[in-house]
Design a protein around this motif. Structure first.
Motif, short mmCIF file in Angstrom:
data_model
loop_
_atom_site.label_atom_id
_atom_site.label_comp_id
_atom_site.label_asym_id
_atom_site.label_seq_id
_atom_site.Cartn_x
_atom_site.Cartn_y
_atom_site.Cartn_z
N GLU A 292 46.64 27.03 45.77
CA GLU A 292 45.69 27.59 44.70
C GLU A 292 46.63 28.48 43.63
N PRO A 293 47.53 29.15 44.01
CA PRO A 293 48.60 29.68 42.99
C PRO A 293 49.30 28.44 42.21
N ILE A 294 49.62 27.43 42.70
CA ILE A 294 50.28 26.28 41.98
C ILE A 294 49.17 25.80 41.23
N LYS A 295 47.94 25.31 41.82
CA LYS A 295 47.00 24.76 40.85
C LYS A 295 46.52 25.71 39.92
N ARG A 296 46.45 26.96 39.83
CA ARG A 296 45.95 27.73 38.63
C ARG A 296 46.95 27.87 37.69
N MET A 297 48.32 28.19 38.15
CA MET A 297 49.58 28.52 37.48
C MET A 297 50.11 27.36 36.72
N ILE A 298 50.40 26.42 37.47
CA ILE A 298 51.13 24.96 37.00
C ILE A 298 50.38 23.96 36.47
N TYR A 299 49.07 23.57 36.96
CA TYR A 299 48.22 22.71 36.43
C TYR A 299 47.03 23.00 35.62
N GLN A 300 46.62 24.18 35.85
CA GLN A 300 45.62 24.74 35.04
C GLN A 300 45.94 25.58 33.73
N GLY A 301 47.17 25.81 33.67
CA GLY A 301 47.71 26.40 32.60
C GLY A 301 47.68 28.10 32.56
N ARG A 302 47.25 28.51 33.56
CA ARG A 302 47.23 30.32 33.78
C ARG A 302 48.73 30.78 33.65
N GLY A 303 49.60 29.75 33.96
CA GLY A 303 51.01 30.46 33.95
C GLY A 303 51.54 30.74 32.73
N GLN A 304 50.81 29.81 31.74
CA GLN A 304 51.26 29.90 30.34
C GLN A 304 50.46 31.29 29.56
N LYS A 305 49.49 31.55 30.07
CA LYS A 305 48.92 32.88 29.66
C LYS A 305 49.61 34.08 30.24
N VAL A 306 50.00 34.00 31.35
CA VAL A 306 50.94 35.05 31.98
C VAL A 306 52.22 34.91 31.31
N ARG A 307 52.85 33.93 30.78
CA ARG A 307 53.97 33.90 29.96
C ARG A 307 53.88 34.59 28.86
N ALA A 308 52.59 34.30 27.89
CA ALA A 308 52.27 34.97 26.61
C ALA A 308 52.36 36.70 26.68
N LEU A 309 52.25 37.07 27.95
CA LEU A 309 52.24 38.68 28.02
C LEU A 309 53.35 39.37 27.83
N PHE A 310 54.69 38.41 27.96
CA PHE A 310 55.85 39.08 27.85
C PHE A 310 56.76 38.68 27.03
N ASP A 311 57.88 39.32 26.68
CA ASP A 311 58.84 38.94 25.80
C ASP A 311 60.07 38.85 26.81
N ARG A 312 60.48 37.63 27.22
CA ARG A 312 61.67 37.56 28.05
C ARG A 312 63.16 38.23 27.51
N SER A 313 62.98 38.67 26.56
CA SER A 313 64.47 38.97 25.97
C SER A 313 64.32 40.73 26.01
N ALA A 314 62.98 41.10 26.56
CA ALA A 314 62.76 42.58 26.59
C ALA A 314 61.80 42.84 27.86
N LEU A 315 62.06 42.21 28.92
CA LEU A 315 61.26 42.54 30.23
C LEU A 315 61.35 43.93 30.59
N PRO A 316 60.28 44.48 31.25
CA PRO A 316 60.34 45.96 31.85
C PRO A 316 61.47 45.68 32.93
N ARG A 317 62.17 46.85 33.01
CA ARG A 317 63.39 46.92 34.04
C ARG A 317 63.01 46.79 35.48
N ARG A 318 61.78 47.44 35.60
CA ARG A 318 61.24 47.66 37.16
C ARG A 318 60.36 46.51 37.30
N GLU A 319 60.43 45.66 38.28
CA GLU A 319 59.51 44.63 38.71
C GLU A 319 58.14 45.07 38.79
N GLN A 320 57.80 46.30 39.27
CA GLN A 320 56.59 46.73 39.46
C GLN A 320 55.51 46.57 38.18
#
Length: 334
Positions: A292-320
């Motif tokens: 299910e996570p691969i289906k949703r994230m890779i094939y159904q585009g949810r990963g790109q929605k997650v991607r849009a939430l973050f600026d990879r040049s200024a990510l939060p320092r803590r993973e949490q």
């Protein structure tokens, strides 16, 4: 500065496979390895635990499509037995599986939730000088108000196994700061012989689990046991922090993504494009979309929605903090 490296040699790769999530991660690992390293000279072993009394149910990979595709990608299924760990601590598979690898042949272990994103020939392994992943946070131990602190906890472990504690310290860091003490992520590690490494790893981990020093009384061992024992093993075998140059493994050559929402949140455009290309062929897609996570994230585009939430040049320092933002938008999956 990394230590001077020896001439490169062929080596084996070990990842752990089981039914469920890990079998799909193994398939994606194998696909990315073959995509980026088509001339890889070593062997890729997918170690699968045998059913036995330490498992509540058979952990073997039974999906014929997964097994066939792993075979097409050049992976070899390597059964092994659990004598110490199992259902109660599946992270112990990476320790016990080492006994099944060809003795005397250099190896690199990777967690199955890893992608190979570049040429492994760029990595100047010296297999006589073991190392492991430095992509970690200060996750263990968590010293209590009344002590002992980092120094006392770690020293008790070095003393337990007759290891020289002082030579393990990164003295550029102050006392009681976590990076002063040797600590790795167990997402990858390597050495010249899996038997030698594995026997020591199993001995240390079992001793810590069954008879922890009194200094560990208030410390949780689950899920940290593999990462508690690992620096002791590496230091005892003469390795250390400087085993590899920075920026290769956990950099441009491999990516330990751990969970698919974190993959899309944190990693570069090039990594995302590569993994989506490797997952695109119909025969692989038919299998991977069962997860299910691969289906949703890779094939159904949810990963790109997650991607849009973050600026990879200024990510939060803590993973949490990254996890919390993904969860707040309803995109968290594992």
């Amino acid at each position: 500065m990394a230590k001077k490296q020896h001439p490169r040699q062929a080596f084996n790769i070990l990842i752990i496979g089981q039914s469920g999530r890990l079998q799909y991660e193994c398939l994606l690992f194998a696909a990315t390895l073959r995509h980026t390293n088509p001339e890889f000279a070593g062997r890729l072993f997918v170690a699968v635990p045998n059913d036995g009394p330490l498992w509540d149910r058979d952990p073997a990979i039974r999906d014929g499509g997964v097994l066939d595709m792993l075979g097409e990608l050049g992976a070899e299924i390597l059964p092994f037995d659990n004598h110490v760990f199992g259902q109660s601590y599946p992270q112990g598979n990476k320790i016990e599986a080492l006994a099944a690898l060809p003795e005397g042949q250099p190896f690199v272990f990777f967690d199955s939730d890893t992608l190979i994103t570049g040429d492994l020939n760029e990595v100047p392994f010296d297999f006589s000088y073991p190392g492991a992943s430095l992509r970690r946070e200060g996750s263990w131990p968590t010293p209590t108000l009344y002590g002992p602190g980092y120094h006392g906890i770690w020293k008790s472990l070095y003393d337990r196994f007759g290891l020289d504690f002082a030579s393990s310290l990164a003295t550029e860091h102050p006392e009681e700061y976590w990076e002063r003490y040797l600590y790795f992520n167990a997402g990858y590690f390597f050495y010249r012989c899996p038997k030698e490494f594995g026997e020591r790893y199993l001995d240390y981990a079992r001793s810590i689990r069954d008879d922890p020093p009194v200094e560990l009384t208030c410390q949780s061992l689950d899920p940290w046991l593999d990462q508690i024992a690992l620096p002791l093993v590496i230091h005892g075998l003469g390795g250390g922090r400087d085993a590899l140059p920075a920026g290769l493994l956990d950099g441009r050559v491999s990516c330990h993504y751990r969970m698919f929402p974190l993959l899309y949140a944190r990693e570069s455009d090039a990594v995302i494009e590569m993994v989506e290309a490797c997952a695109a062929p119909n025969r692989i897609k038919k299998i991977l979309k069962q997860h299910e996570p691969i289906k949703r994230m890779i094939y159904q585009g949810r990963g790109q929605k997650v991607r849009a939430l973050f600026d990879r040049s200024a990510l939060p320092r803590r993973e949490q903090a990254i996890r919390n933002r993904i969860k707040a938008h309803g995109f968290w999956m594992r």
